[in-house]
Design a protein around this motif. Structure first.
Motif, short mmCIF file in Angstrom:
data_model
loop_
_atom_site.label_atom_id
_atom_site.label_comp_id
_atom_site.label_asym_id
_atom_site.label_seq_id
_atom_site.Cartn_x
_atom_site.Cartn_y
_atom_site.Cartn_z
N ILE A 24 16.06 14.38 71.03
CA ILE A 24 16.29 14.61 69.60
C ILE A 24 17.38 15.66 69.38
N ASN A 25 17.31 16.74 70.15
CA ASN A 25 18.35 17.77 70.09
C ASN A 25 18.47 18.39 68.71
N ALA A 26 17.34 18.75 68.12
CA ALA A 26 17.39 19.41 66.81
C ALA A 26 17.93 20.82 66.95
N SER A 64 22.88 15.44 68.09
CA SER A 64 21.94 16.37 67.47
C SER A 64 21.31 15.72 66.25
N ALA A 65 20.02 15.97 66.06
CA ALA A 65 19.30 15.47 64.89
C ALA A 65 19.44 16.41 63.70
N GLY A 66 20.24 17.46 63.84
CA GLY A 66 20.41 18.40 62.74
C GLY A 66 19.39 19.52 62.78
N PHE A 67 19.31 20.27 61.68
CA PHE A 67 18.44 21.44 61.66
C PHE A 67 16.99 21.06 61.90
N ASP A 68 16.30 21.87 62.70
CA ASP A 68 14.93 21.59 63.11
C ASP A 68 13.95 22.01 62.00
N LEU A 69 13.50 21.05 61.21
CA LEU A 69 12.60 21.35 60.09
C LEU A 69 11.20 21.72 60.56
N LYS A 70 10.89 21.46 61.83
CA LYS A 70 9.55 21.76 62.36
C LYS A 70 9.51 23.08 63.12
N ASP A 71 10.67 23.71 63.33
CA ASP A 71 10.72 24.96 64.06
C ASP A 71 10.04 26.07 63.26
N ALA A 72 9.23 26.89 63.94
CA ALA A 72 8.46 27.93 63.25
C ALA A 72 9.37 28.93 62.55
#
Length: 268
Positions: free
Chosen positions: A28-30, A65-73
């Protein structure tokens, strides 16, 4: 801290090519905040490197890259930040793209799989982009109730013109195929599936064979002329992003994305 970014130097003619690989190993490479910092540090590591003329940036085999990681804490903690803290945190993205744009070395992106959102923002900050024929781009920010930030709109405008930039950004659910991206001027070359890296290295070898100082000065001149008004045109995009992140539509967009359902926007 896991290192998602690796750098290999001394490749190609006279060892003047370097490869920066961003690969989180998940397909995914977020872009988590930590990944943004690592990629920024990677770009800055070349500031005093007179032995490298070209830097190839590549992702994983399945995605750039899948873009900014919306699941990252850390990324999700933005929801509870006050506006001052939020503005400081939002500088991570534009700081990344500016670091790559300002590199003295010529930069080439090798894109496989998908390149989404922040991945597109990073790609358009490079000098050249080579895309696998079965890859695609997408800019989903508006579908998430946000604006396209990281000073990406002026860069896309230079490459595609106003109508195509609006089409790419506003029609957020539309995928941009490699052939479309090439036709629009968003990428410079289309390669066979799985071969974007090889094509990028072939182009890098041609650049690396040129006189390094002349190449660096020419890149600087072209960039200064092309981007002279970019700061003026996009100086508010960070604050627009911060403002948009406080809207109900943004919360709905993210919730719909995470819940895999259509969003219901209300303009508030």
């Amino acid at each position: 801290m896991v290192d998602d970014v690796t750098i290999e130097k001394g490749l190609g003619p006279e060892g003047r090519i370097a490869v920066v690989r961003f690969d989180r190993g998940d397909g995914i490479n977020a872009l988590s905040p930590e990944a943004l910092r690592q990629l920024t540090d990677a770009a800055r590591s070349f500031e005093d490197d007179g032995g490298t003329s070209v830097v190839v940036l590549t992702g994983g085999a399945k995605s750039f890259s899948a873009g900014f990681d919306l699941k990252d804490a850390e990324g999700r903690s933005r929801q509870t930040m006050d506006i001052g803290t939020l503005r400081r945190h939002l500088k991570l993205g534009p700081r990344l793209t500016r670091a790559w744009q300002d590199m003295e070395q010529v930069t080439i992106g090798a894109i496989e799989g998908f390149c989404v959102g922040g991945g597109v923002a990073l790609a358009v900050a490079l000098d050249f982009r080579i895309m696998a024929r079965d890859a695609h781009l997408r800019v989903p920010e508006i579908a998430l109730g946000m604006n396209m930030s990281w000073q990406s709109v002026p860069r896309m405008l230079h490459l595609m013109g106003p109508a195509r930039t609006k089409q790419a950004v506003i029609l957020a659910d539309d995928r941009i195929s490699a052939d479309q991206a090439y036709e629009w001027g968003l990428v410079e070359q289309v390669a066979d599936p799985g071969k974007s890296y090889d094509a990028a290295m072939a182009l890098a070898a041609k650049v690396a064979a040129q006189p390094p100082i002349s190449v660096a000065m020419t890149k600087l001149t072209v960039n200064r002329l092309a981007h002279a008004l970019d700061d003026l045109a996009s100086h508010m995009d960070l604050d627009q992003f911060a403002l948009a992140s406080l809207t109900e539509d943004h919360k709905e967009g993210v919730a719909a994305f995470l819940g895999r359902r259509p969003p219901r926007f209300r303009g508030r």
